[in-house]
Design a protein around this motif. Structure first.
Motif, PDB file in Angstrom:
ATOM      1  N   MET A   1      47.640 -35.054  37.945  1.00 46.34           N
ATOM      2  CA  MET A   1      48.276 -33.983  38.712  1.00 46.34           C
ATOM      3  C   MET A   1      49.259 -34.575  39.724  1.00 46.34           C
ATOM      4  O   MET A   1      48.923 -35.514  40.433  1.00 46.34           O
ATOM      5  CB  MET A   1      47.226 -33.147  39.456  1.00 46.34           C
TER       6      MET A   1
ATOM      7  N   ASP B   1      49.850 -28.604  38.587  1.00 41.69           N
ATOM      8  CA  ASP B   1      48.734 -28.745  37.659  1.00 41.69           C
ATOM      9  C   ASP B   1      49.222 -29.125  36.267  1.00 41.69           C
ATOM     10  O   ASP B   1      50.407 -29.029  35.949  1.00 41.69           O
ATOM     11  CB  ASP B   1      47.944 -27.438  37.574  1.00 41.69           C
ATOM     12  N   ARG B   2      48.284 -29.505  35.423  1.00 38.19           N
ATOM     13  CA  ARG B   2      48.580 -29.873  34.039  1.00 38.19           C
ATOM     14  C   ARG B   2      49.255 -28.707  33.316  1.00 38.19           C
ATOM     15  O   ARG B   2      48.781 -27.592  33.383  1.00 38.19           O
ATOM     16  CB  ARG B   2      47.294 -30.258  33.320  1.00 38.19           C
ATOM     17  N   ASP B   3      50.354 -28.933  32.683  1.00 35.31           N
ATOM     18  CA  ASP B   3      51.180 -28.017  31.888  1.00 35.31           C
ATOM     19  C   ASP B   3      51.737 -26.829  32.688  1.00 35.31           C
ATOM     20  O   ASP B   3      52.225 -25.857  32.125  1.00 35.31           O
ATOM     21  CB  ASP B   3      50.451 -27.545  30.628  1.00 35.31           C
TER      22      ASP B   3
ATOM     23  N   ALA C   1      54.992 -38.107  32.117  1.00 34.66           N
ATOM     24  CA  ALA C   1      53.852 -37.538  32.841  1.00 34.66           C
ATOM     25  C   ALA C   1      54.218 -36.187  33.454  1.00 34.66           C
ATOM     26  O   ALA C   1      53.363 -35.321  33.620  1.00 34.66           O
ATOM     27  CB  ALA C   1      53.395 -38.499  33.934  1.00 34.66           C
ATOM     28  N   PHE C   2      55.485 -36.017  33.802  1.00 31.25           N
ATOM     29  CA  PHE C   2      55.999 -34.730  34.260  1.00 31.25           C
ATOM     30  C   PHE C   2      57.499 -34.690  34.014  1.00 31.25           C
ATOM     31  O   PHE C   2      58.137 -35.731  33.817  1.00 31.25           O
ATOM     32  CB  PHE C   2      55.661 -34.459  35.727  1.00 31.25           C
TER      33      PHE C   2
ATOM     34  N   GLY D   1      52.245 -29.782  26.709  1.00 29.60           N
ATOM     35  CA  GLY D   1      51.208 -29.865  27.731  1.00 29.60           C
ATOM     36  C   GLY D   1      51.622 -30.692  28.924  1.00 29.60           C
ATOM     37  O   GLY D   1      50.795 -31.339  29.569  1.00 29.60           O
ATOM     38  N   VAL D   2      52.927 -30.676  29.234  1.00 34.03           N
ATOM     39  CA  VAL D   2      53.442 -31.505  30.328  1.00 34.03           C
ATOM     40  C   VAL D   2      53.889 -30.599  31.478  1.00 34.03           C
ATOM     41  O   VAL D   2      54.536 -29.580  31.248  1.00 34.03           O
ATOM     42  CB  VAL D   2      54.604 -32.400  29.831  1.00 34.03           C
ATOM     43  N   PRO D   3      53.521 -30.925  32.712  1.00 36.80           N
ATOM     44  CA  PRO D   3      53.964 -30.122  33.856  1.00 36.80           C
ATOM     45  C   PRO D   3      55.446 -30.336  34.137  1.00 36.80           C
ATOM     46  O   PRO D   3      56.018 -31.373  33.789  1.00 36.80           O
ATOM     47  CB  PRO D   3      53.104 -30.632  35.015  1.00 36.80           C
TER      48      PRO D   3
END
Length: 342
Positions: A1, A25-27, A146-147, A177-179
């Protein structure tokens, strides 16, 4: 996160971002909106490690950056999507997406998912704006960031393409599924695409919440006005209701407002009916919007409101009309200020 704590960025002695706090948060897709010069792009640059921060911390778990501990961009595992696409003009679509990739399986996956399979051998000069942006997104996601940071990715595209591509980008980010943090000037885009919306003003985060909360329950008048047409009507808050010249309506006190308040009215909260002899307002101007018309009217009390109605309504400036509040949900009520106009 991704967690950002008390982040501040100065350009020389000028503060540009002030004490920013947010967690991703995640995604989750977070939209950042605000006036030109409010610090949106500066925040993205700071998160990417392209500019130093003055104070605070950026933490992803695998790394943490502060004013005294700089983490270079290549160590942050961040993907960036720009408004100008930033593609290599001499490389094909496939070569752009696969640039510096050891395993090209993910590149193949995103080329197919984003509808670029038939354009593998094409050069950027032969692509449309929407195709270029899909290539840029495929390249970003193929590197498994990661983001992701998106800096007004649709601003160079025409309106019709924006509407469809915004959903393609959202769906791709959710599939990966990436923020993501997505900067835009388009309020409609922010409200429709984002899981949460952050509204910036002069480097400060005025409100961060889900889109419906930001629109219906803005933290202050700035947020109310920035996220759409906003009118304010004086009233008296009594329990769960606000007594106004247009009748009693459900109200929700914002910031502990009480007594004399000003009710936030959106154009869709009101109705407009043409009147020959009666009525309670006069039309000031009208704007045709295609499927609807936006009217500005002045009540007999002198207060100004904006009303959105069907395009079949034909009242003209100077004509009398009847205005009524038609919404049933509680409307935001702010403490009354003498200098507020509709």
């Amino acid at each position: 996160m991704l967690k950002v704590s008390n982040l501040s960025v100065n350009y020389g002695d000028t503060p540009v971002v002030k004490q920013l706090n947010l967690a991703l948060d995640r995604d989750e897709i977070m939209m950042l909106v605000g006036p030109t010069g409010c610090g949106k792009t500066t925040i993205l640059q700071a998160l990417a490690g392209l500019i130093p921060i003055t104070e605070g911390e950026i933490n992803l778990g695998s790394w943490s950056a502060t004013a005294t501990k700089m983490v270079p961009p290549e160590k942050r595992n961040v993907g960036m999507v720009f408004q100008d696409f930033a593609l290599f003009p001499h490389l094909t679509v496939e070569q752009n997406v696969c640039f510096r990739l050891k395993n090209t399986e993910l590149a193949d996956h995103w080329l197919k998912l984003l509808g670029l399979e038939g354009l593998r051998r094409a050069k950027p000069a032969n692509l449309s704006g929407g195709q270029k942006q899909r290539v840029a997104l495929a390249r970003t996601l193929a590197h498994e960031p990661a983001f992701v940071l998106l800096d007004e990715p649709l601003s160079n595209l025409d309106a019709a393409l924006k509407d469809s591509l915004r959903w393609e980008i959202r769906n791709a980010l959710k599939t990966a599924g990436v923020p993501a943090i997505w900067v835009t000037h388009d309020q409609e885009e922010a409200l429709s695409v984002g899981d949460r919306v952050g509204i910036l003003n002069r480097g400060r985060l005025e409100q961060i919440a889900d889109p419906e909360t930001c629109f219906a329950e803005p933290a202050n008048r700035f947020v109310a006005r920035f996220l759409g047409e906003a009118s304010f009507l004086p009233g008296q808050l009594q329990g769960q209701d606000v007594l106004t010249e247009l009748g009693n309506v459900p109200g929700k006190a914002m910031d502990c407002a009480s007594g004399q308040v000003e009710l936030l009215l959106r154009p869709d909260d009101l109705s407009l009916v043409a009147e020959t002899d009666k009525g309670n307002a006069v039309v000031d101007w009208v704007r045709y919007e295609g499927g609807s018309k936006l009217y500005c009217v002045t009540l007999d009390s002198g207060h100004s409101l904006r009303v959105r109605v069907s395009h079949e309504q034909h009242s003209k400036p100077g004509e009398r009309v009847s205005i009524a509040i038609t919404t049933n949900h509680p409307l935001a009520a702010f403490a009354q200020q003498a200098d507020i106009a509709g």
